[in-house]
Structure formats: structure tokens, C-alpha cells
Design a protein around this motif. Sequence first.
Motif, short mmCIF file in Angstrom:
data_model
loop_
_atom_site.label_atom_id
_atom_site.label_comp_id
_atom_site.label_asym_id
_atom_site.label_seq_id
_atom_site.Cartn_x
_atom_site.Cartn_y
_atom_site.Cartn_z
N PRO A 8 0.76 -1.18 0.01
CA PRO A 8 0.03 -0.19 0.11
C PRO A 8 0.83 1.21 0.00
CG PRO A 8 0.09 -1.06 2.06
CD PRO A 8 0.62 -2.12 1.24
N GLN A 9 2.08 1.44 0.46
CA GLN A 9 2.77 2.55 0.66
C GLN A 9 3.24 2.89 -0.84
OE1 GLN A 9 3.80 -0.52 1.54
NE2 GLN A 9 5.76 -0.89 0.45
N GLN A 10 3.35 2.02 -1.79
CA GLN A 10 3.58 2.38 -3.23
C GLN A 10 2.74 3.13 -3.73
OE1 GLN A 10 5.69 -0.59 -5.67
NE2 GLN A 10 6.73 -1.42 -3.74
N PHE A 11 1.66 3.27 -3.25
CA PHE A 11 0.28 3.73 -3.74
C PHE A 11 -0.29 5.12 -3.38
CE2 PHE A 11 0.54 -0.77 -4.69
CZ PHE A 11 0.92 -0.66 -6.24
N GLN A 12 0.47 5.72 -2.39
CA GLN A 12 0.24 6.96 -1.71
C GLN A 12 0.62 7.97 -2.72
OE1 GLN A 12 -1.57 6.73 1.12
NE2 GLN A 12 -1.27 4.72 0.61
N GLN A 13 -0.36 8.82 -2.89
CA GLN A 13 -0.17 10.17 -3.67
C GLN A 13 -0.22 11.41 -2.53
OE1 GLN A 13 -3.28 11.85 -6.41
NE2 GLN A 13 -1.60 11.31 -8.05
N PRO A 14 0.90 12.32 -2.61
CA PRO A 14 0.68 13.38 -1.63
C PRO A 14 -0.10 14.39 -2.31
CG PRO A 14 2.67 13.41 -2.89
CD PRO A 14 2.02 11.97 -3.15
N GLU A 15 -0.48 15.20 -1.28
CA GLU A 15 -1.43 16.59 -1.72
C GLU A 15 -0.46 17.23 -2.88
OE1 GLU A 15 -2.82 20.72 0.22
OE2 GLU A 15 -0.94 19.73 1.12
N ARG A 16 -1.25 17.90 -3.70
CA ARG A 16 -0.76 18.34 -4.96
C ARG A 16 -1.63 19.31 -5.60
NH1 ARG A 16 -0.69 14.09 -10.18
NH2 ARG A 16 -2.74 13.87 -10.18
N VAL A 17 -1.21 20.18 -6.24
CA VAL A 17 -1.78 21.16 -6.91
C VAL A 17 -1.53 21.19 -8.29
CG1 VAL A 17 -1.86 24.08 -7.05
CG2 VAL A 17 -1.77 22.80 -4.80
N ARG A 18 -2.67 21.74 -9.26
CA ARG A 18 -2.07 22.01 -10.41
C ARG A 18 -2.27 23.52 -10.66
NH1 ARG A 18 -4.48 19.35 -16.10
NH2 ARG A 18 -3.33 20.88 -17.38
N ALA A 19 -1.30 24.07 -11.17
CA ALA A 19 -1.41 25.58 -11.24
C ALA A 19 -0.85 26.13 -12.60
CB ALA A 19 -0.68 26.03 -10.11
N SER A 20 -1.05 27.41 -12.92
CA SER A 20 -0.32 28.03 -14.12
C SER A 20 0.15 29.12 -13.44
CB SER A 20 -1.46 28.27 -14.97
OG SER A 20 -2.14 27.02 -15.84
N HIS A 21 1.13 29.82 -14.15
CA HIS A 21 1.67 31.08 -13.73
C HIS A 21 2.14 32.01 -14.84
CE1 HIS A 21 6.23 30.25 -13.72
NE2 HIS A 21 5.75 29.67 -14.76
N ILE A 22 2.23 33.17 -14.62
CA ILE A 22 3.13 33.92 -15.67
C ILE A 22 4.17 34.68 -15.06
CG2 ILE A 22 2.70 36.29 -16.90
CD1 ILE A 22 -0.28 35.95 -16.66
N LEU A 23 5.30 34.74 -15.15
CA LEU A 23 6.36 34.66 -14.73
C LEU A 23 7.17 36.07 -15.52
CD1 LEU A 23 9.02 34.46 -12.88
CD2 LEU A 23 9.87 32.65 -14.73
N PHE A 24 7.61 37.03 -14.68
CA PHE A 24 8.06 38.21 -15.27
C PHE A 24 9.60 38.09 -14.60
CE2 PHE A 24 3.95 38.88 -15.08
CZ PHE A 24 3.36 39.65 -16.43
N GLY A 25 10.55 37.68 -15.31
CA GLY A 25 11.87 37.21 -14.90
C GLY A 25 12.72 38.36 -14.75
N PHE A 26 13.64 38.03 -13.64
CA PHE A 26 14.90 39.01 -13.61
C PHE A 26 15.98 38.45 -13.35
CE2 PHE A 26 12.41 39.63 -9.61
CZ PHE A 26 13.39 39.14 -8.86
#
Length: 170
Positions: A16-34
Motif C-alpha cells: 500500500p505504501q507504493q500507492f500513496q499520492q501526496p497532496e498536490r496542486v495544478r497551477a499556471s503562472h505568468i513569470l516576469f523574470g529578472f
Amino acid sequence: VTVTPVQVDEFYKNNPQQFQQPERVRASHILFGFPQNADEAGRQLARTRAATVLKDVKSGKDFAELARMHSADSGSAPNGGDLGYFQQGQMVAAFEKVAFSMKPGQTGELVESEFGVHIIRVADHQAARTLPLAEIRPQLQQFVEEQRRQELTQAFVNGLKTTSTAEIYI
């Protein structure tokens, strides 16, 4: 090699330990780099540009289109800023802290990291869970088959070693 559904069920039940999925998020972003060594003026320019685009996002303009037009992240910009699913420990701390605190559909305020200034939108937030067997059965079937194939190959090689002799001629 053939593996029965019962063998797949048994592997799932015993690991069972091999089938654990941690909390996760699907996100998008707009990056203004420097650059990492940017002076305050360079950082402020990125903040100002990001604030202007954030106003556009909040006024209802298409986030994905704005990401394609403005984001400095060449990996996600063509996909409308979509980063896919990620779990804690995969993104920089400042970004992660905000992304994991947001609800699906929510766009956050500006977030600054060592890469630049981000506008983050969360598409989905999944709690930690155990992956159901029905969802992973095909992949698990392949895995158990490959594991069984390796066991049989090793047994065959071991059998050859015990019943064969090798002579070396120099």
C-alpha cells in the motif's frame, strides 16, 4: 509472462505504501523574470510589469493568452502558463506556499521568488490519497509482469550457472 488479475490485486494489497499520492496542486503562472543579481531597479521593473498584467487578469482577460504573451517561462508559456500537477518540494518555497494555500479557480497576488515575479492561478487542489486500484491497474499489470519477467530471467541464469561449467583458455 502472464500475470493474473489476482496477482495484480495481491501486489496492490501487499504494497500500500507504493500507492500513496501526496497532496498536490495544478497551477499556471505568468513569470516576469529578472537575473539573480538584478538590482532593485530591475526587480521593480518586473514588479511593475507584473502588476499591470495582474490587473488585466483580474479584469477578466484570458489568463492563458496573457501567459503566452508575457511569461518569461519558456517551458510553460506556450501552454498558457500551465505547470501541471506538482507536490510540495518541487517548486521554490515562496511559490509553493502561495499555490498550496489557494483554492481552485483562484488567482493570487504577486509572488516574488529568485526567478522573478509570478502571477499564480490554481486550477485544481487534490488532498493526499491512496491511488485506487481501478485507476492504476494497467500500469500495475505491466509493472508486475516486468517484475515477474526479471525473476524468471534471474532464475534461468542461476540455473545455467549451477549446471554449466566454463573453461578459460589463454
